[in-house]
Design an enzyme around this catalytic site. Sequence first.
Site, mmCIF file in Angstrom:
data_model
loop_
_atom_site.group_PDB
_atom_site.id
_atom_site.type_symbol
_atom_site.label_atom_id
_atom_site.label_comp_id
_atom_site.label_asym_id
_atom_site.label_seq_id
_atom_site.Cartn_x
_atom_site.Cartn_y
_atom_site.Cartn_z
ATOM 1 N N CYS A 8 -33.015 -17.237 -30.674
ATOM 2 C CA CYS A 8 -33.320 -17.111 -32.112
ATOM 3 C C CYS A 8 -32.084 -16.545 -32.800
ATOM 4 O O CYS A 8 -32.052 -15.370 -33.169
ATOM 5 C CB CYS A 8 -34.534 -16.210 -32.337
ATOM 6 S SG CYS A 8 -35.996 -16.669 -31.396
ATOM 7 N N ALA A 9 -31.072 -17.359 -32.975
ATOM 8 C CA ALA A 9 -29.742 -16.852 -33.311
ATOM 9 C C ALA A 9 -29.533 -16.503 -34.780
ATOM 10 O O ALA A 9 -28.631 -15.743 -35.117
ATOM 11 C CB ALA A 9 -28.674 -17.867 -32.888
ATOM 12 N N GLY A 38 -25.376 -12.742 -36.429
ATOM 13 C CA GLY A 38 -24.582 -11.568 -36.092
ATOM 14 C C GLY A 38 -24.508 -11.291 -34.606
ATOM 15 O O GLY A 38 -23.422 -11.035 -34.048
ATOM 16 N N LYS A 39 -25.649 -11.325 -33.938
ATOM 17 C CA LYS A 39 -25.660 -11.051 -32.492
ATOM 18 C C LYS A 39 -24.980 -12.178 -31.728
ATOM 19 O O LYS A 39 -24.285 -11.934 -30.730
ATOM 20 C CB LYS A 39 -27.092 -10.837 -32.013
ATOM 21 C CG LYS A 39 -27.779 -9.634 -32.644
ATOM 22 C CD LYS A 39 -29.200 -9.471 -32.139
ATOM 23 C CE LYS A 39 -29.927 -8.345 -32.862
ATOM 24 N NZ LYS A 39 -30.211 -8.662 -34.283
ATOM 25 N N ASP A 45 -36.650 -25.637 -31.648
ATOM 26 C CA ASP A 45 -37.782 -24.721 -31.509
ATOM 27 C C ASP A 45 -37.666 -24.019 -30.164
ATOM 28 O O ASP A 45 -37.748 -24.668 -29.111
ATOM 29 C CB ASP A 45 -39.091 -25.511 -31.598
ATOM 30 C CG ASP A 45 -40.321 -24.618 -31.563
ATOM 31 O OD1 ASP A 45 -40.206 -23.436 -31.176
ATOM 32 O OD2 ASP A 45 -41.411 -25.097 -31.927
ATOM 33 N N ASP A 85 -34.170 -12.540 -29.643
ATOM 34 C CA ASP A 85 -34.335 -11.565 -30.733
ATOM 35 C C ASP A 85 -35.422 -12.142 -31.633
ATOM 36 O O ASP A 85 -35.149 -12.873 -32.567
ATOM 37 C CB ASP A 85 -33.005 -11.389 -31.467
ATOM 38 C CG ASP A 85 -33.101 -10.417 -32.621
ATOM 39 O OD1 ASP A 85 -34.032 -9.586 -32.624
ATOM 40 O OD2 ASP A 85 -32.252 -10.481 -33.528
ATOM 41 N N CYS A 128 -36.601 -6.056 -34.229
ATOM 42 C CA CYS A 128 -36.268 -4.986 -35.163
ATOM 43 C C CYS A 128 -37.567 -4.396 -35.709
ATOM 44 O O CYS A 128 -37.693 -4.107 -36.889
ATOM 45 C CB CYS A 128 -35.349 -5.461 -36.289
ATOM 46 S SG CYS A 128 -36.026 -6.773 -37.316
#
Length: 438
Positions: A251-252, A256-257, A303, A320, A373
Amino acid sequence: MPVARTDPARLVAFEVLRAVSDQDAYANLELSRLLRERGVSGRDAALATELVGGTLRLQGSYDDILDRLVKGTLQPPVRDALRLGTHQLLSMRVPTHAAVTTTVDLVKEQIGHKPSGLVNAVLRKVAAQDLESWLTDRPRPARTAHPAWVIDALAEALDRPAELDALLAADNERPAVVLVARPGLADVAELGGSALAASPYAVELEGGDPGAVPAVREGRAGVQDAGSQLVALVLARAALEGDDQRWLDVCAGPGGKAALLAAIAAERGAGVLANERQRHRAQLVAQGVRAARAGVLGVVTGDGTRPPWSPGTFDRVLVDAPCSGLGALRRRPESRWRRTAADVEELVPLQVALLDAALDAARPGGVVLYATCSPVVAETAGVVRTVLERRTDAVVEPALDLIGDLEDAESAHLPGALQLWPHRHRTDAMFLSLLRRR
């Protein structure tokens, strides 16, 4: 045509609040867009940023005050203007006359003359007391500017009643700007600022526009919370036997990650495949990883629960997961007013499916890092336990040895997993669980 008397900063702030209220806009994206389009910069941009962020963070407290002063229903635009004026009166060093006058002028120009008298009268009553006096003996949701269900969810996740008020207070503080120096591309020394314990690549700026830093403009560095940096670092630091060339970010978006992982991977001769379900976010990822392209296998739109890659393909996998965002209330203050407990219930099945698929994507002996998060137990330990209860080929790998000097970071609900907190670690409340595919 009458000459507008509202200054650019307050006008931009009001329009952002209206977009958040009427269109469910993301405050940070709307603010960035309007500042850029209007050419607002420097001190005016800083003022607009504080007006938006501060007003949204303390919106619940301000509404409690306004509802005691106003009989009847306030029109949404008038309420937003009053919130803006109340923030200036009770939480900023704006003189009473200036806060009242500028808000009344704003109302006249943007809403109409009819409600301006009400706004003038209400704000003068607001100015009669300071914020602490207004909130003395009020219920905790009003006093802390958090909805009751959010307080309950955070209290359960924290599992330390004595720290709850400190956590809620930290959510209401203006977050510092934190930069990441992507390894092999930038050095922390060229970014200025002060180091943070969570990441050797993180620096906290004392002020100013991060876009003015050359490394940020060039994509060699970026704006990224230290907790988010730690997510990439824990995955990259995990011990691994055998092949270590193919990494995956499931899930890019917004990237940032993935950019930090790609920079680390490039130094090791590895590469990251960055996947994002939404096409416009995948485009953001592609832009973000451009400077670290030596460590990028590709950016794809797909997906994560029904992936285009074969099982057992990757050595390291990051998921993430989309979440309620209750761990980043300092940076996304509107989330606390927008999210509901029902949203969490709807997100959990997706989170479980993504973690399941991520484990399938990892080769035997490979590692998967599940991160959110959000500290909410249902989205964190609950998801990991649900997945592990129905499969025998994965186990939680203790991650405490992978976080350097950071202390007191073990999850209260899943041994070996990590839970960061803004009041303890000066990061967003990131949850991290490292799993190994057997």
